[in-house]
Design an enzyme around this catalytic site. Sequence first.
Site, PDB file in Angstrom:
ATOM      1  CB  SER A 152     -32.591  22.203 -11.650  1.00 28.98           C
ATOM      2  OG  SER A 152     -33.616  22.722 -10.866  1.00 28.98           O
ATOM      3  CE1 TYR A 165     -29.948  19.536  -8.107  1.00 31.26           C
ATOM      4  CE2 TYR A 165     -31.438  21.680  -8.175  1.00 31.26           C
ATOM      5  CZ  TYR A 165     -31.067  20.242  -8.536  1.00 31.26           C
ATOM      6  OH  TYR A 165     -32.136  19.665  -9.138  1.00 31.26           O
TER       7      TYR A 165
HETATM    8  N1  NAD Z   1     -37.843  16.301  -8.773  1.00 30.59           N
HETATM    9  C1  NAD Z   1     -37.635  17.585  -8.958  1.00 30.59           C
HETATM   10  O1  NAD Z   1     -38.525  18.426  -8.710  1.00 30.59           O
HETATM   11  C2  NAD Z   1     -36.496  18.146  -9.823  1.00 30.59           C
HETATM   12  C3  NAD Z   1     -36.621  19.322 -10.265  1.00 30.59           C
HETATM   13  C4  NAD Z   1     -35.530  19.695 -11.309  1.00 30.59           C
HETATM   14  C5  NAD Z   1     -34.633  18.901 -11.536  1.00 30.59           C
HETATM   15  N2  NAD Z   1     -34.404  17.737 -11.055  1.00 30.59           N
HETATM   16  C6  NAD Z   1     -33.408  17.004 -11.502  1.00 30.59           C
HETATM   17  O2  NAD Z   1     -34.016  15.452 -11.915  1.00 30.59           O
HETATM   18  C7  NAD Z   1     -32.836  14.610 -12.015  1.00 30.59           C
HETATM   19  C8  NAD Z   1     -33.708  13.377 -11.365  1.00 30.59           C
HETATM   20  O3  NAD Z   1     -33.793  13.701  -9.974  1.00 30.59           O
HETATM   21  P1  NAD Z   1     -35.258  12.972  -9.352  1.00 30.59           P
HETATM   22  O4  NAD Z   1     -36.119  14.099  -8.866  1.00 30.59           O
HETATM   23  O5  NAD Z   1     -35.766  11.905 -10.457  1.00 30.59           O
HETATM   24  O6  NAD Z   1     -34.486  12.210  -8.118  1.00 30.59           O
HETATM   25  P2  NAD Z   1     -34.498  10.598  -7.521  1.00 30.59           P
HETATM   26  O7  NAD Z   1     -33.703  10.724  -6.301  1.00 30.59           O
HETATM   27  O8  NAD Z   1     -35.822  10.189  -7.740  1.00 30.59           O
HETATM   28  O9  NAD Z   1     -33.558   9.924  -8.694  1.00 30.59           O
HETATM   29  C9  NAD Z   1     -32.117  10.099  -8.828  1.00 30.59           C
HETATM   30  C10 NAD Z   1     -31.384   9.053  -9.126  1.00 30.59           C
HETATM   31  O10 NAD Z   1     -30.116   9.356  -9.340  1.00 30.59           O
HETATM   32  C11 NAD Z   1     -29.286   8.124  -8.616  1.00 30.59           C
HETATM   33  N3  NAD Z   1     -27.742   8.715  -8.560  1.00 30.59           N
HETATM   34  C12 NAD Z   1     -27.346   9.920  -7.552  1.00 30.59           C
HETATM   35  N4  NAD Z   1     -26.167  10.077  -7.524  1.00 30.59           N
HETATM   36  C13 NAD Z   1     -25.617   9.270  -8.522  1.00 30.59           C
HETATM   37  C14 NAD Z   1     -24.433   9.113  -8.904  1.00 30.59           C
HETATM   38  N5  NAD Z   1     -23.414   9.641  -8.736  1.00 30.59           N
HETATM   39  N6  NAD Z   1     -24.250   8.077 -10.233  1.00 30.59           N
HETATM   40  C15 NAD Z   1     -25.370   7.705 -10.758  1.00 30.59           C
HETATM   41  N7  NAD Z   1     -26.568   7.617 -10.280  1.00 30.59           N
HETATM   42  C16 NAD Z   1     -26.609   8.369  -9.070  1.00 30.59           C
HETATM   43  C17 NAD Z   1     -29.864   7.834  -7.346  1.00 30.59           C
HETATM   44  O11 NAD Z   1     -29.451   6.728  -6.858  1.00 30.59           O
HETATM   45  C18 NAD Z   1     -31.617   7.923  -8.060  1.00 30.59           C
HETATM   46  O12 NAD Z   1     -31.840   6.643  -8.270  1.00 30.59           O
HETATM   47  C19 NAD Z   1     -31.981  15.221 -11.260  1.00 30.59           C
HETATM   48  O13 NAD Z   1     -30.804  15.685 -12.235  1.00 30.59           O
HETATM   49  C20 NAD Z   1     -32.477  16.520 -10.626  1.00 30.59           C
HETATM   50  O14 NAD Z   1     -31.601  17.369 -10.230  1.00 30.59           O
HETATM   51  C21 NAD Z   1     -35.515  17.180 -10.202  1.00 30.59           C
END
Ligand code: NAD
Length: 265
Positions: A152, A165
């Site tokens: 991230s 985080y």
């Molecule tokens: N959305 C953003 O702006 C953003 C920015 C930087 C990084 N990220 C990273 O991207 C990745 C995905 O995030 P997103 O925004 O798509 O979130 P999201 O909430 O849409 O999806 C996250 C998924 O991870 C699953 N999950 C959570 N804990 C879990 C576990 N212990 N084991 C298995 N699955 C689990 C959830 O059920 C969910 O389906 C993460 O690593 C997040 O830190 C997101």
Amino acid sequence: MATRRGKLDGRVAIVTGSASGIGRATALALAAEGAAVLVADVDEAGAIAVAGEIARRGGRASAQRADVADERSVAAMVAAAVERYGGLDILHNNAAAVDPALMSRDGEVAAMEVEVWERTFAVNLRGPMLGCKHAIPRLLERGGGAIVNTSSAAGWAGDLTRSAYGASKAALEALTRYVATQYGKRGVRCNAIAPGVIATPALAANVPPEQIALYERTVLTPRLGLPENIAAAVVFLVSDDGAFVTGQTLRVDGGLLVHHPATSF
Ligand SMILES: NC(=O)c1ccc[n+]([C@@H]2O[C@H](COP(=O)([O-])OP(=O)(O)OC[C@H]3O[C@@H](n4cnc5c(N)ncnc54)[C@H](O)[C@@H]3O)[C@@H](O)[C@H]2O)c1
């Protein structure tokens, strides 16, 4: 007409956290390039829905309930991919603890609850380590493979909140370099992607609209990122197009961190 050859024909992939957001988009993109995809998530119903979506588009996928913080669950996830598809070539360690009930308690360091710190690291750092631990022997059996960890922008720039985080994501990038170093000569590449602000359910749940509007003004692109923008970068890194890229963090953030924030207003 000749059938289109996908960049990942014949490969097998696991995507963690693929019931939603970035993981879902990556699972769809890998399958569209010909990979058989294990859609792994704690949200089993969501994983089943995404696997169904891939099948309806003509791809190969199946769902697996997996909690990345739990070693037995991660071992079972890797075993399921191997049993169902005959081996493993690609791992996208994407799941993170983005549940608002936890994230809302991840604030300033002087107020940090150890329980929040531990849980964040258990999912965001131990999870990908366990994924690597159990997947790497399987990748080596096939002569190599590719791992992508979802980091991230929060791992690069300090913030007033979400200390655990951000620290967990910075550590994940270090883990990425260690895996790349230890297994590179045996054909395993390991990279990270640091997304900026991506329109996903987690973003909407954790960041207030006025802050999202500020991010929108701060990026150098006309708009914020989409899950598909991250998925496209994963496809590049795990396919042969990325054959000489390893140990890197690719920031896919619309230029969020490359300029002085004042310049984009
Ligand atoms: N959305 C953003 O702006 C953003 C920015 C930087 C990084 N990220 C990273 O991207 C990745 C995905 O995030 P997103 O925004 O798509 O979130 P999201 O909430 O849409 O999806 C996250 C998924 O991870 C699953 N999950 C959570 N804990 C879990 C576990 N212990 N084991 C298995 N699955 C689990 C959830 O059920 C969910 O389906 C993460 O690593 C997040 O830190 C997101």
